[in-house]
Design a protein around this motif. Structure first.
Motif, short mmCIF file in Angstrom:
data_model
loop_
_atom_site.label_atom_id
_atom_site.label_comp_id
_atom_site.label_asym_id
_atom_site.label_seq_id
_atom_site.Cartn_x
_atom_site.Cartn_y
_atom_site.Cartn_z
N ARG A 225 0.83 -1.21 0.00
CA ARG A 225 0.00 0.00 0.00
C ARG A 225 0.86 1.26 0.00
O ARG A 225 0.54 2.23 -0.69
CB ARG A 225 -0.93 0.01 1.21
CG ARG A 225 -2.14 -0.88 1.05
CD ARG A 225 -3.03 -0.80 2.26
NE ARG A 225 -4.33 -1.40 2.00
CZ ARG A 225 -5.36 -1.31 2.83
NH1 ARG A 225 -5.25 -0.63 3.96
NH2 ARG A 225 -6.50 -1.87 2.53
N ALA A 226 1.94 1.26 0.77
CA ALA A 226 2.81 2.44 0.82
C ALA A 226 3.43 2.72 -0.54
O ALA A 226 3.43 3.87 -1.02
CB ALA A 226 3.90 2.25 1.88
N GLY B 233 -0.58 7.67 -6.39
CA GLY B 233 -1.26 8.79 -5.73
C GLY B 233 -2.58 8.38 -5.09
O GLY B 233 -3.26 9.21 -4.49
N ARG B 234 -2.95 7.10 -5.22
CA ARG B 234 -4.20 6.62 -4.61
C ARG B 234 -4.04 6.61 -3.09
O ARG B 234 -3.03 6.15 -2.57
CB ARG B 234 -4.51 5.22 -5.13
CG ARG B 234 -5.83 4.68 -4.66
CD ARG B 234 -6.17 3.40 -5.37
NE ARG B 234 -7.34 2.78 -4.75
CZ ARG B 234 -7.80 1.61 -5.09
NH1 ARG B 234 -7.22 0.91 -6.05
NH2 ARG B 234 -8.85 1.11 -4.49
N PRO B 235 -5.05 7.06 -2.35
CA PRO B 235 -4.92 7.20 -0.89
C PRO B 235 -5.15 5.90 -0.12
O PRO B 235 -6.14 5.75 0.59
CB PRO B 235 -5.98 8.24 -0.55
CG PRO B 235 -7.05 8.02 -1.58
CD PRO B 235 -6.31 7.62 -2.85
N GLY C 114 11.72 7.31 -15.36
CA GLY C 114 11.68 8.55 -14.59
C GLY C 114 12.14 8.36 -13.16
O GLY C 114 12.57 7.28 -12.74
N THR C 115 12.03 9.42 -12.39
CA THR C 115 12.45 9.45 -10.99
C THR C 115 11.24 9.73 -10.11
O THR C 115 10.36 10.51 -10.48
CB THR C 115 13.50 10.56 -10.79
OG1 THR C 115 14.62 10.29 -11.65
CG2 THR C 115 13.98 10.62 -9.35
N LEU C 116 11.21 9.09 -8.97
CA LEU C 116 10.14 9.33 -7.99
C LEU C 116 10.75 10.02 -6.79
O LEU C 116 11.81 9.62 -6.30
CB LEU C 116 9.51 8.00 -7.55
CG LEU C 116 8.38 8.12 -6.53
CD1 LEU C 116 7.14 8.73 -7.17
CD2 LEU C 116 8.06 6.76 -5.94
N GLU C 117 10.09 11.06 -6.33
CA GLU C 117 10.49 11.73 -5.11
C GLU C 117 9.37 11.53 -4.08
O GLU C 117 8.20 11.71 -4.40
CB GLU C 117 10.70 13.22 -5.35
CG GLU C 117 11.16 13.98 -4.11
CD GLU C 117 11.48 15.43 -4.39
OE1 GLU C 117 10.81 16.30 -3.77
OE2 GLU C 117 12.37 15.70 -5.23
N TRP C 118 9.74 11.16 -2.86
CA TRP C 118 8.76 10.94 -1.81
C TRP C 118 9.40 11.24 -0.46
O TRP C 118 10.61 11.28 -0.33
CB TRP C 118 8.23 9.51 -1.85
CG TRP C 118 9.13 8.50 -1.21
CD1 TRP C 118 9.02 7.98 0.05
CD2 TRP C 118 10.29 7.88 -1.77
NE1 TRP C 118 10.03 7.08 0.30
CE2 TRP C 118 10.83 7.00 -0.81
CE3 TRP C 118 10.94 7.98 -3.00
CZ2 TRP C 118 11.97 6.23 -1.03
CZ3 TRP C 118 12.08 7.23 -3.22
CH2 TRP C 118 12.58 6.37 -2.25
#
Length: 173
Positions: free
Chosen positions: A58-59, A66-68, A110-114
């Motif tokens: 889930r995380a 972007g799903r909560p 691409g790159t993910l930022e979190w």
């Protein structure tokens, strides 16, 4: 630019669904008390290990889509009830399959930022690496789970990717 074939992740998503189903079928042979008994594993029990895999799925899916998805803290069970846990886990498997079906080389390159919920640090990593990590994480903890089940006298059966049932028809032995 890194070239990762999205088909790899479609196969890993199918493997995840297959193994998650097998894990829950095997764990269903234990009583609730047996599933929740602390066996000294990293996440203590069969039940909490299953919860942890769901938490991480889930995380990561939350970050990717972007799903909560509802998550609690690391090591905190999302569900106490085994039937609810089973339903939620099988649902995320379906969501992961849809996600994998929609992946493209462009998105993966691409790159993910979190920002981590655990340490509040912001990180940037290649998306392909993080998707690979999600699948690797599942496999790692299912390995722990299969050991816990085996110690309880339950054999989860074949777990090897090359012997996944949908591959049998594709390749002759």
């Amino acid at each position: 630019m890194t070239h990762i074939d999205p088909e790899l992740y479609r196969r890993m998503a199918a493997y995840n669904s297959w193994m998650t189903q097998k894990a829950y079928e095997a764990a269903g042979n234990l009583s609730d008390a047996e599933r929740k008994a602390d066996k000294g594993a990293f996440f203590r029990s069969v039940h909490s290990t299953l919860n942890h895999i769901l938490f991480a799925d889930r995380a990561w899916m939350r970050r990717f889509t972007g799903r909560p998805y509802d998550i609690k803290g690391m090591g905190v069970d999302l569900f106490d009830n085994f039937d609810e846990l089973t339903t939620a886990h099988l649902q995320i498997c379906d969501d992961i399959n849809v996600f994998a079906d929609e992946l493209s080389e462009d998105w993966l390159s691409g790159t993910l930022e979190w920002t981590s919920v655990t340490d509040r640090k912001t990180r940037r990593r290649p998306r392909w690496l993080l998707v690979t990590h999600m699948f690797n994480h599942q496999t790692h903890h299912r390995g722990q789970l299969s050991t816990l089940l085996f110690q309880a006298g339950i054999d989860i059966g074949v777990t090897d990717l090359p012997f996944m049932p949908d591959l049998i028809g594709e390749y002759s032995d």
